[in-house]
Design a protein around this motif. Structure first.
Motif, PDB file in Angstrom:
ATOM      1  N   GLY A 271      -6.657  20.938   7.957  1.00 50.26           N
ATOM      2  CA  GLY A 271      -5.626  19.910   7.942  1.00 50.26           C
ATOM      3  C   GLY A 271      -4.655  20.095   6.790  1.00 50.26           C
ATOM      4  N   SER A 272      -3.380  19.793   7.054  1.00 48.77           N
ATOM      5  CA  SER A 272      -2.340  19.983   6.039  1.00 48.77           C
ATOM      6  C   SER A 272      -1.361  18.810   6.037  1.00 48.77           C
ATOM      7  CB  SER A 272      -1.552  21.271   6.293  1.00 48.77           C
ATOM      8  OG  SER A 272      -2.369  22.415   6.197  1.00 48.77           O
ATOM      9  N   LEU A 273      -0.991  18.394   4.845  1.00 48.98           N
ATOM     10  CA  LEU A 273       0.068  17.409   4.653  1.00 48.98           C
ATOM     11  C   LEU A 273       1.130  18.043   3.764  1.00 48.98           C
ATOM     12  CD1 LEU A 273       1.360  14.560   4.605  1.00 48.98           C
ATOM     13  CD2 LEU A 273      -0.163  13.994   2.714  1.00 48.98           C
ATOM     14  N   VAL A 274       2.373  18.043   4.231  1.00 49.90           N
ATOM     15  CA  VAL A 274       3.482  18.590   3.454  1.00 49.90           C
ATOM     16  C   VAL A 274       4.543  17.502   3.302  1.00 49.90           C
ATOM     17  CG1 VAL A 274       5.189  20.426   3.232  1.00 49.90           C
ATOM     18  CG2 VAL A 274       3.035  20.868   4.438  1.00 49.90           C
ATOM     19  N   VAL A 275       4.974  17.259   2.085  1.00 49.08           N
ATOM     20  CA  VAL A 275       5.954  16.222   1.785  1.00 49.08           C
ATOM     21  C   VAL A 275       7.265  16.875   1.348  1.00 49.08           C
ATOM     22  CG1 VAL A 275       6.457  14.165   0.426  1.00 49.08           C
ATOM     23  CG2 VAL A 275       4.079  14.729   0.987  1.00 49.08           C
ATOM     24  N   SER A 276       8.361  16.451   1.959  1.00 51.51           N
ATOM     25  CA  SER A 276       9.674  16.877   1.482  1.00 51.51           C
ATOM     26  C   SER A 276      10.025  16.016   0.273  1.00 51.51           C
ATOM     27  CB  SER A 276      10.730  16.710   2.575  1.00 51.51           C
ATOM     28  OG  SER A 276      10.535  17.620   3.629  1.00 51.51           O
ATOM     29  N   THR A 277       9.875  16.588  -0.920  1.00 48.82           N
ATOM     30  CA  THR A 277      10.109  15.839  -2.145  1.00 48.82           C
ATOM     31  C   THR A 277      11.560  16.010  -2.605  1.00 48.82           C
ATOM     32  OG1 THR A 277       9.361  17.688  -3.521  1.00 48.82           O
ATOM     33  CG2 THR A 277       7.700  16.092  -2.815  1.00 48.82           C
ATOM     34  N   GLN A 278      11.934  15.242  -3.594  1.00 47.95           N
ATOM     35  CA  GLN A 278      13.283  15.355  -4.152  1.00 47.95           C
ATOM     36  C   GLN A 278      13.301  14.706  -5.527  1.00 47.95           C
ATOM     37  OE1 GLN A 278      16.473  13.939  -1.621  1.00 47.95           O
ATOM     38  NE2 GLN A 278      17.887  13.729  -3.327  1.00 47.95           N
ATOM     39  N   ASN A 279      13.862  15.401  -6.484  1.00 48.51           N
ATOM     40  CA  ASN A 279      14.009  14.826  -7.813  1.00 48.51           C
ATOM     41  C   ASN A 279      15.226  13.903  -7.808  1.00 48.51           C
ATOM     42  OD1 ASN A 279      14.120  14.140 -10.480  1.00 48.51           O
ATOM     43  ND2 ASN A 279      14.811  16.149 -11.197  1.00 48.51           N
ATOM     44  N   ALA A 280      14.979  12.614  -7.537  1.00 46.56           N
ATOM     45  CA  ALA A 280      16.057  11.635  -7.477  1.00 46.56           C
ATOM     46  C   ALA A 280      15.907  10.586  -8.574  1.00 46.56           C
ATOM     47  CB  ALA A 280      16.065  10.961  -6.106  1.00 46.56           C
ATOM     48  N   ARG A 281      15.218  10.948  -9.652  1.00 51.76           N
ATOM     49  CA  ARG A 281      15.074  10.029 -10.784  1.00 51.76           C
ATOM     50  C   ARG A 281      16.337  10.102 -11.627  1.00 51.76           C
ATOM     51  NH1 ARG A 281       8.871  11.645 -12.550  1.00 51.76           N
ATOM     52  NH2 ARG A 281       8.301  12.360 -10.466  1.00 51.76           N
ATOM     53  N   LYS A 282      17.428   9.652 -11.008  1.00 52.52           N
ATOM     54  CA  LYS A 282      18.742   9.779 -11.621  1.00 52.52           C
ATOM     55  C   LYS A 282      19.487   8.459 -11.486  1.00 52.52           C
ATOM     56  CE  LYS A 282      18.830  14.607 -10.093  1.00 52.52           C
ATOM     57  NZ  LYS A 282      19.493  15.617  -9.234  1.00 52.52           N
ATOM     58  N   ALA A 283      20.487   8.279 -12.321  1.00 47.28           N
ATOM     59  CA  ALA A 283      21.276   7.057 -12.274  1.00 47.28           C
ATOM     60  C   ALA A 283      21.841   6.827 -10.884  1.00 47.28           C
ATOM     61  CB  ALA A 283      22.420   7.139 -13.285  1.00 47.28           C
ATOM     62  N   PHE A 284      21.781   5.577 -10.452  1.00 44.98           N
ATOM     63  CA  PHE A 284      22.373   5.075  -9.205  1.00 44.98           C
ATOM     64  C   PHE A 284      21.543   5.361  -7.956  1.00 44.98           C
ATOM     65  CE2 PHE A 284      26.009   6.350 -11.984  1.00 44.98           C
ATOM     66  CZ  PHE A 284      26.268   5.072 -12.486  1.00 44.98           C
ATOM     67  N   TRP A 285      20.430   6.108  -8.066  1.00 44.20           N
ATOM     68  CA  TRP A 285      19.637   6.393  -6.878  1.00 44.20           C
ATOM     69  C   TRP A 285      18.624   5.288  -6.587  1.00 44.20           C
ATOM     70  CZ3 TRP A 285      20.135  10.145  -3.179  1.00 44.20           C
ATOM     71  CH2 TRP A 285      21.111  11.121  -3.423  1.00 44.20           C
ATOM     72  N   GLY A 286      18.453   4.340  -7.474  1.00 41.74           N
ATOM     73  CA  GLY A 286      17.740   3.105  -7.209  1.00 41.74           C
ATOM     74  C   GLY A 286      16.414   3.225  -6.489  1.00 41.74           C
ATOM     75  N   ALA A 287      16.285   2.480  -5.376  1.00 39.00           N
ATOM     76  CA  ALA A 287      15.026   2.414  -4.641  1.00 39.00           C
ATOM     77  C   ALA A 287      14.621   3.776  -4.095  1.00 39.00           C
ATOM     78  CB  ALA A 287      15.154   1.404  -3.493  1.00 39.00           C
ATOM     79  N   PHE A 288      15.570   4.570  -3.656  1.00 40.61           N
ATOM     80  CA  PHE A 288      15.244   5.891  -3.137  1.00 40.61           C
ATOM     81  C   PHE A 288      14.642   6.756  -4.238  1.00 40.61           C
ATOM     82  CE2 PHE A 288      16.353  10.334  -2.184  1.00 40.61           C
ATOM     83  CZ  PHE A 288      15.772  10.470  -0.924  1.00 40.61           C
ATOM     84  N   GLY A 289      15.261   6.724  -5.421  1.00 34.68           N
ATOM     85  CA  GLY A 289      14.743   7.507  -6.535  1.00 34.68           C
ATOM     86  C   GLY A 289      13.332   7.103  -6.912  1.00 34.68           C
ATOM     87  N   MET A 290      13.064   5.808  -6.907  1.00 37.11           N
ATOM     88  CA  MET A 290      11.723   5.337  -7.256  1.00 37.11           C
ATOM     89  C   MET A 290      10.716   5.692  -6.160  1.00 37.11           C
ATOM     90  SD  MET A 290      12.553   1.707  -9.134  1.00 37.11           S
ATOM     91  CE  MET A 290      10.856   1.481  -9.627  1.00 37.11           C
ATOM     92  N   ALA A 291      11.139   5.602  -4.895  1.00 40.79           N
ATOM     93  CA  ALA A 291      10.237   5.949  -3.795  1.00 40.79           C
ATOM     94  C   ALA A 291       9.903   7.433  -3.802  1.00 40.79           C
ATOM     95  CB  ALA A 291      10.864   5.554  -2.459  1.00 40.79           C
ATOM     96  N   LYS A 292      10.875   8.283  -4.077  1.00 43.79           N
ATOM     97  CA  LYS A 292      10.604   9.718  -4.120  1.00 43.79           C
ATOM     98  C   LYS A 292       9.682  10.060  -5.290  1.00 43.79           C
ATOM     99  CE  LYS A 292      11.913  12.162  -1.461  1.00 43.79           C
ATOM    100  NZ  LYS A 292      11.395  12.447  -0.086  1.00 43.79           N
ATOM    101  N   ALA A 293       9.831   9.359  -6.407  1.00 52.09           N
ATOM    102  CA  ALA A 293       8.910   9.563  -7.531  1.00 52.09           C
ATOM    103  C   ALA A 293       7.495   9.171  -7.121  1.00 52.09           C
ATOM    104  CB  ALA A 293       9.368   8.749  -8.740  1.00 52.09           C
ATOM    105  N   ALA A 294       7.374   8.103  -6.339  1.00 55.04           N
ATOM    106  CA  ALA A 294       6.063   7.670  -5.868  1.00 55.04           C
ATOM    107  C   ALA A 294       5.469   8.679  -4.895  1.00 55.04           C
ATOM    108  CB  ALA A 294       6.165   6.301  -5.199  1.00 55.04           C
ATOM    109  N   GLN A 295       6.311   9.361  -4.112  1.00 60.27           N
ATOM    110  CA  GLN A 295       5.799  10.402  -3.218  1.00 60.27           C
ATOM    111  C   GLN A 295       5.172  11.552  -4.014  1.00 60.27           C
ATOM    112  OE1 GLN A 295       8.606  11.733  -0.276  1.00 60.27           O
ATOM    113  NE2 GLN A 295       8.918   9.692   0.584  1.00 60.27           N
ATOM    114  N   ASP A 296       5.735  11.853  -5.169  1.00 61.50           N
ATOM    115  CA  ASP A 296       5.102  12.850  -6.041  1.00 61.50           C
ATOM    116  C   ASP A 296       3.691  12.389  -6.416  1.00 61.50           C
ATOM    117  OD1 ASP A 296       7.518  14.177  -5.924  1.00 61.50           O
ATOM    118  OD2 ASP A 296       8.135  13.665  -7.967  1.00 61.50           O
ATOM    119  N   GLY A 297       3.559  11.103  -6.691  1.00 57.60           N
ATOM    120  CA  GLY A 297       2.238  10.557  -7.006  1.00 57.60           C
ATOM    121  C   GLY A 297       1.296  10.623  -5.817  1.00 57.60           C
ATOM    122  N   LEU A 298       1.839  10.420  -4.624  1.00 57.70           N
ATOM    123  CA  LEU A 298       1.015  10.523  -3.416  1.00 57.70           C
ATOM    124  C   LEU A 298       0.400  11.911  -3.293  1.00 57.70           C
ATOM    125  CD1 LEU A 298       0.142   9.261  -0.639  1.00 57.70           C
ATOM    126  CD2 LEU A 298       2.234  10.256   0.306  1.00 57.70           C
TER     127      LEU A 298
END
Length: 262
Positions: free
Chosen positions: A154-181
Motif C-alpha cells: 500500500g502507498s500514500l502519496v501527497v502533493s505537498t507545497q511550501n505555502a507557509r508564506k504571507a497571504f496564503w492563509g488557510a491554504f498555507g496552514m493546511a499544506k503545512a498540516a499535510q506535511d505533518g500527516l
C-alpha cells in the motif's frame, strides 16, 4: 528531504506489468498533475479511481484512458469542500465492493480560495479552504486506511507545497498540516504487518490552472507540463519498492522546461 536522485526519479517509469491489477485512487484527477498521474498509472496497467468535483473533467480523463486501451477506470465525483465523514466511508465501501482492493492513494486535490492578509480572512472562506485541503484529505485517508493496510504494498502519496508564506492563509496552514500527516502516518505504519509507504512530492511550479489562477502574470511557457513530474509519483506507488517511506521531496528547479530555450 531525501538523497534520492531527482533526475532519475523524474525519468522513472515502472517495469511492464508492474501496476497490473493495482487499484489507485487519485484526487484532483480532472486536471493538471492529478490528471497526468492518473493517466500515467493507467498506462502502467493500474485501475484508476478518478476523484474530483469536476464531473466533465473526469469524463474527459476517463475517455482518454479508455481510448488509449488502458484498464477501464472508475469515476467518483466528490467535492472535498462539503463532503461528510459518511461520504468518505461510502467511497471506501464502494471501492471495496466494486474493485475489491485499494493499493494506492494520491492526495493531490487542492483549492486555495483567495490570497489575503490573515486579519482580513473571511471565516466562511477559511472553513471551506480548511475542509478542502485538511479535513477532506484526512477523513478520506482514514476511511481507506484499512484497504491500504490490506494491500501487500500500500502507498500514500501527497502533493505537498511550501505555502507557509504571507497571504496564503488557510491554504498555507493546511499544506503545512499535510506535511505533518506524512510524518505521523509514516511513523505509525513503518512496521509489519501494517507497513504503508507514505511520501510527499512538492513539484514546484507546474503549468496548471491552479498555478495560472494565482500567478496570472506568469509566462506559462517557462513552466514544465504536468507530465514532466509524474515519475516520482510512479516511483512511490510502484510495488517493487518495499522500504521508502516518510520522505517529502522537492522537485523545484530540477524539472526540465521544454520551452525554456525559445
Amino acid at each position: 528531504m531525501t538523497d534520492l536522485d531527482i533526475p532519475r526519479l523524474l525519468a522513472y517509469r515502472p517495469e511492464p506489468g508492474a501496476f497490473d491489477e493495482r487499484v489507485i485512487l487519485v484526487t484532483g484527477a480532472a486536471d493538471g498533475i492529478g490528471r497526468a498521474v492518473a493517466e500515467a498509472c493507467a498506462a502502467a496497467g493500474a485501475i484508476v479511481v478518478l476523484l474530483d468535483k469536476d464531473l466533465k473533467g473526469l469524463e474527459a480523463v476517463y475517455d482518454r484512458i479508455e481510448q488509449a486501451g488502458h484498464p477501464q477506470p472508475a469515476i467518483y465525483p466528490l467535492n472535498l469542500e462539503g463532503a461528510t465523514v459518511k461520504d468518505y466511508g461510502d467511497l471506501a465501501e464502494n471501492i471495496r465492493d466494486s474493485l475489491g482492493r485499494l493499493d494506492g492513494l494520491v492526495l493531490n486535490a487542492g483549492w486555495a480560495g483567495a490570497l489575503m492578509p490573515m486579519k482580513n480572512y473571511d471565516p466562511e472562506l477559511w472553513f471551506k479552504v480548511i475542509n478542502s485541503n485538511l479535513h477532506g484529505p484526512f477523513f478520506l485517508t482514514q476511511a481507506v486506511l484499512p484497504l491500504l493496510e490490506a494491500s501487500p504494498t500500500g502507498s500514500l502519496v501527497v502533493s505537498t507545497q511550501n505555502a507557509r508564506k504571507a497571504f496564503w492563509g488557510a491554504f498555507g496552514m493546511a499544506k503545512a498540516a499535510q506535511d505533518g500527516l506524512i510524518d505521523i502516518l509514516s511513523h505509525e505504519h513503518r512496521n509489519e504487518p501494517r507497513f504503508l509507504h507514505v511520501n510527499g512530492i512538492d513539484t514546484g511550479p507546474v503549468r496548471t490552472r491552479f498555478r495560472a489562477g494565482h500567478y496570472p502574470g506568469e509566462n506559462p511557457d517557462l513552466l514544465p507540463e504536468p507530465e514532466a513530474v509524474v515519475g516520482p509519483y510512479l516511483y512511490f506507488l510502484d510495488p517493487g519498492d518495499r522500504t521508502t517511506t516518510g520522505l517529502n521531496i522537492s522537485l523545484e528547479g530540477q524539472v526540465p522546461v521544454p520551452h525554456a530555450a525559445s
